[in-house]
Design a protein around this motif. Structure first.
Motif, short mmCIF file in Angstrom:
data_model
loop_
_atom_site.label_atom_id
_atom_site.label_comp_id
_atom_site.label_asym_id
_atom_site.label_seq_id
_atom_site.Cartn_x
_atom_site.Cartn_y
_atom_site.Cartn_z
N GLU A 134 7.88 -4.10 -16.86
CA GLU A 134 7.48 -4.75 -15.62
C GLU A 134 6.45 -3.91 -14.86
OE1 GLU A 134 11.60 -6.26 -16.55
OE2 GLU A 134 10.72 -4.28 -16.44
N VAL A 135 6.67 -2.60 -14.80
CA VAL A 135 5.75 -1.72 -14.10
C VAL A 135 4.42 -1.66 -14.84
CG1 VAL A 135 5.32 0.67 -13.41
CG2 VAL A 135 7.54 -0.37 -12.97
N LEU A 136 4.48 -1.56 -16.18
CA LEU A 136 3.24 -1.54 -16.96
C LEU A 136 2.45 -2.83 -16.78
CD1 LEU A 136 4.31 0.14 -20.32
CD2 LEU A 136 2.98 1.13 -18.44
N ALA A 143 -0.65 -3.11 -7.48
CA ALA A 143 0.46 -3.23 -8.43
C ALA A 143 1.81 -3.19 -7.73
CB ALA A 143 0.38 -2.09 -9.44
N ARG A 144 1.81 -2.87 -6.44
CA ARG A 144 3.04 -2.75 -5.65
C ARG A 144 3.95 -1.66 -6.19
NH1 ARG A 144 5.30 -8.21 -3.44
NH2 ARG A 144 6.07 -6.68 -1.99
N ILE A 145 3.33 -0.52 -6.57
CA ILE A 145 4.07 0.67 -6.94
C ILE A 145 3.53 1.83 -6.11
CG2 ILE A 145 4.65 -0.09 -9.29
CD1 ILE A 145 2.35 1.51 -10.38
N SER A 146 4.28 2.90 -6.02
CA SER A 146 3.82 4.02 -5.18
C SER A 146 2.67 4.76 -5.86
CB SER A 146 4.97 4.99 -4.90
OG SER A 146 5.28 5.74 -6.04
N MET A 147 1.83 5.32 -5.02
CA MET A 147 0.68 6.07 -5.52
C MET A 147 1.12 7.29 -6.35
SD MET A 147 -2.65 7.38 -3.42
CE MET A 147 -1.80 8.66 -2.54
N PRO A 148 2.13 8.06 -5.92
CA PRO A 148 2.57 9.19 -6.75
C PRO A 148 3.12 8.74 -8.11
CG PRO A 148 3.38 9.47 -4.52
CD PRO A 148 2.78 8.10 -4.61
N TYR A 149 3.82 7.58 -8.14
CA TYR A 149 4.36 7.09 -9.40
C TYR A 149 3.23 6.67 -10.34
CZ TYR A 149 7.44 4.78 -12.69
OH TYR A 149 8.12 4.43 -13.83
N LEU A 150 2.21 6.01 -9.82
CA LEU A 150 1.07 5.63 -10.66
C LEU A 150 0.38 6.88 -11.20
CD1 LEU A 150 -0.84 3.55 -11.89
CD2 LEU A 150 -2.12 3.57 -9.73
#
Length: 151
Positions: free
Chosen positions: A101-103, A81-88
């Motif tokens: 966009e993130v969702l 997803a190209r997001i950080s693991m802690p953010y997910l």
């Protein structure tokens, strides 16, 4: 010397949104610091009102359930997803409000569309509201349903 009136702020106390409107002739009931009426001797304590889940909790539950059903790690999905693991992780736990966009990126990384993700979250909300006991009116504004408020 100036004849100006000093600036004065008018403070209006607001009651909590959950409190029902009071009539001017209603008897005053003492309230504890927690906002509840004190318990009287021989009276059973009132059951706490069931809270509706937050949208971020529902979406997070769906993301985690889908990830675990695919037996994928947080790192794998976060990288896709190209997001950080802690953010997910925070999204899955309902700690963060994600942008669309993130969702969409998280859903796509799980092989879902944004519509699929939101539909699954909607089903969770529907399931939750059906299992919850209904008390009184169906909505805070039900007393105004069908009325026209004109200025």
């Amino acid at each position: 010397m100036s004849n100006q009136v000093p600036n004065e702020a008018r403070v209006i106390a607001l009651r909590p949104a959950s409190a029902p409107p009071r009539s001017p002739n209603a008897a005053r009931v003492p309230v504890t610091s927690a906002g509840h009426a004190p318990q009287r001797p021989g009276q059973l304590p009132a059951a706490p009102a069931a809270k509706e889940p937050l949208w971020r909790d529902l979406v997070g539950d769906v993301l985690r359930r889908e990830r675990l059903a695919q037996e994928r790690t947080l790192k794998d999905v976060a990288d896709a997803a190209r997001i950080s693991m802690p953010y997910l992780s925070e999204l899955e736990r309902g700690r963060k409000e994600a942008s669309s966009e993130v969702l969409a990126a998280a859903a796509q990384a799980l092989g879902l569309g944004l519509t699929d993700l939101l539909s699954l979250a909607h089903h969770e909300l529907t399931r939750h509201t059906r299992t919850r006991p209904v008390r009184g009116r169906t909505s805070p504004t039900a007393q105004y349903d069908g009325m026209c408020l004109a200025a």
